[in-house]
Design an enzyme around this catalytic site. Structure first.
Site, mmCIF file in Angstrom:
data_model
loop_
_atom_site.group_PDB
_atom_site.id
_atom_site.type_symbol
_atom_site.label_atom_id
_atom_site.label_comp_id
_atom_site.label_asym_id
_atom_site.label_seq_id
_atom_site.Cartn_x
_atom_site.Cartn_y
_atom_site.Cartn_z
ATOM 1 N N ILE A 107 0.839 -1.204 0.000
ATOM 2 C CA ILE A 107 0.000 0.000 0.000
ATOM 3 C C ILE A 107 0.873 1.253 0.000
ATOM 4 C CG2 ILE A 107 -1.785 1.289 1.242
ATOM 5 C CD1 ILE A 107 -2.822 -1.436 2.301
ATOM 6 N N GLY B 223 -11.238 1.971 3.306
ATOM 7 C CA GLY B 223 -10.069 1.952 2.417
ATOM 8 C C GLY B 223 -10.160 0.902 1.320
ATOM 9 N N ASP C 216 10.962 2.299 6.217
ATOM 10 C CA ASP C 216 10.668 0.874 6.196
ATOM 11 C C ASP C 216 11.703 0.163 7.054
ATOM 12 O OD1 ASP C 216 8.953 -1.080 5.428
ATOM 13 O OD2 ASP C 216 10.046 -1.620 3.623
ATOM 14 N N ASP D 44 -9.349 7.055 8.577
ATOM 15 C CA ASP D 44 -10.292 6.045 8.084
ATOM 16 C C ASP D 44 -10.419 4.921 9.105
ATOM 17 O OD1 ASP D 44 -11.935 4.852 5.939
ATOM 18 O OD2 ASP D 44 -10.332 3.355 5.808
ATOM 19 N N GLU E 56 -12.980 1.185 17.074
ATOM 20 C CA GLU E 56 -13.979 0.755 16.087
ATOM 21 C C GLU E 56 -14.817 -0.376 16.652
ATOM 22 O OE1 GLU E 56 -12.558 -0.079 12.100
ATOM 23 O OE2 GLU E 56 -11.100 1.528 12.322
ATOM 24 N N HIS F 13 -13.669 3.477 7.855
ATOM 25 C CA HIS F 13 -12.893 2.274 7.489
ATOM 26 C C HIS F 13 -13.334 1.716 6.126
ATOM 27 C CE1 HIS F 13 -10.426 -1.268 9.320
ATOM 28 N NE2 HIS F 13 -10.241 -1.186 8.004
ATOM 29 N N ARG G 162 -4.650 1.215 10.660
ATOM 30 C CA ARG G 162 -5.335 0.649 11.818
ATOM 31 C C ARG G 162 -5.476 1.723 12.880
ATOM 32 N NH1 ARG G 162 -7.122 -2.448 9.146
ATOM 33 N NH2 ARG G 162 -7.228 -4.709 9.246
HETATM 34 C C1 3PG Z 1 -7.835 -4.502 5.453
HETATM 35 O O1 3PG Z 1 -7.141 -4.814 6.417
HETATM 36 O O2 3PG Z 1 -7.885 -5.191 4.428
HETATM 37 C C2 3PG Z 1 -8.590 -3.224 5.486
HETATM 38 O O3 3PG Z 1 -8.454 -2.577 6.700
HETATM 39 C C3 3PG Z 1 -10.036 -3.391 5.098
HETATM 40 O O4 3PG Z 1 -10.808 -3.952 6.092
HETATM 41 P P1 3PG Z 1 -12.313 -4.364 5.751
HETATM 42 O O5 3PG Z 1 -12.242 -5.563 4.853
HETATM 43 O O6 3PG Z 1 -12.952 -4.672 7.060
HETATM 44 O O7 3PG Z 1 -12.952 -3.209 5.058
#
Ligand code: 3PG
Length: 316
Positions: A157, A293, A176, A268, A273, A291, A244
């Site tokens: 990512i 993404g 990294d 996000d 959560e 969340h 996260r």
């Molecule tokens: C992931 O770890 O792939 C992302 O945070 C997406 O999570 P989700 O599948 O719950 O949307």
């Protein structure tokens, strides 16, 4: 053979599994009823996103379960090591959503430097009565071109984020495990390619040099960016977390937004959560999303098909 996709699966993934002879169940079973459901229905494979937890107790309670598929990247909701020790096949789909997450980073970033998150909150309320004041409030935006983005975590990512940043003329630095240089290949629609070296440096240096900082590492016990790190950043920095919850200390973040040290944040993912802190949700300097993404049609299609192929390979 039966697959329970407890947090859903794309139509393509479902179809591939069904064509291979699997029964695919897509109802949502509540966490507390999951063990019973898996046992009573003799489910062979469970597919989850981040909502459903697959912990030791669930694994112990379901002797027929052979496969746990994570429709996405983060596996912090699954006791992976334990499941593997018990002989289950546990896998995720690490690359399928990278572009979607990277695009969301820029959706937030482009919006935040022009105050769109705040304008979208206030225009419906005051756009007709205080137009001129709102115009003044949301002037003084910034361009991204020429600015430096610091990317913490230079995996799949992080590298997709770098590609977009390079494409719009930003300077990219990354942090990294290894320091030195990493190569990014920019691929264009007409199959042209350009290779660009990216400097990697320790987080403590990256945070001093970046106008905007985005994090792309797995869940951690402690924040990667806490009060001390924020103090060492440039004044007016923008922070983005689509990885996260808790990777940026939320209390320190709110303080830094209040003092102006951090100009804006884009979140996000959240510490608590699915019930993020009200102080975060109500802060006008935070660009928010729930969340999402990986939640594009394209990413979920790729994830679904990859999942289906893995399950078929594992069980047939
Ligand atoms: C992931 O770890 O792939 C992302 O945070 C997406 O999570 P989700 O599948 O719950 O949307």
């Amino acid at each position: 053979m039966k697959v329970l996709a407890n947090d859903g699966i794309s139509a393509g993934g479902k179809k591939t599994l069904e064509e291979a002879g699997f029964e695919v169940i897509t109802i949502k079973v509540a966490q507390e009823q999951l063990a019973n459901y898996l046992r009573e229905n003799k489910i062979d494979a469970i597919v989850v996103r981040s909502a459903t937890k697959v912990r030791k107790d669930l694994i112990n309670a379901c002797p027929d379960l052979k496969v746990i598929g994570r429709a996405g990247v983060g596996m912090d909701n699954i006791d992976v090591k334990y499941a593997r020790e018990k002989g289950l096949y546990v896998f995720n789909t690490p690359s399928a959503s990278s572009s979607s997450v990277a695009e969301l980073v820029f959706a937030h970033l482009f919006g935040a430097v022009r105050f769109l998150h705040a304008a979208n909150r206030n225009m419906p309320l005051e756009g007709d009565s205080r137009f001129k004041e709102l115009k003044k409030n949301y002037s003084g935006g910034r361009e991204l071109r020429g600015k430096t983005i610091g990317i913490i975590g230079f995996g799949r990512i992080g590298r997709e984020v770098a590609k977009i940043a390079l494409g719009i003329g930003m300077k990219v630095i990354a942090s990294d495990r290894e320091e030195g240089e990493a190569e990014i290949t920019l691929e264009f629609y007409n199959h042209q390619e350009i290779k660009i070296p990216i400097k990697t440096e320790p987080v403590e240096d990256l945070i001093k040099h970046s106008d905007f900082i985005t994090i792309h590492v797995p869940a951690q016990d402690e924040p990667v960016l806490g009060r001390d790190e924020i103090q060492n950043m440039k004044n007016g920095v923008g922070l983005i977390n689509t990885s996260r919850g808790g990777l940026i200390d939320e209390v320190a973040l709110v303080e830094a937004l209040d003092s102006g040290k951090v100009a804006f944040a884009a979140l996000d993912t959240f510490k608590n959560e699915p019930s993020p802190a009200i102080k975060i949700l109500m802060n006008g300097k935070i660009s928010l999303s729930p969340h999402i993404g990986a939640a594009t049609g394209e990413a979920q299609d790729r994830i679904g098909v990859e999942l289906a192929d893995e399950i078929i390979n594992a069980l047939k």
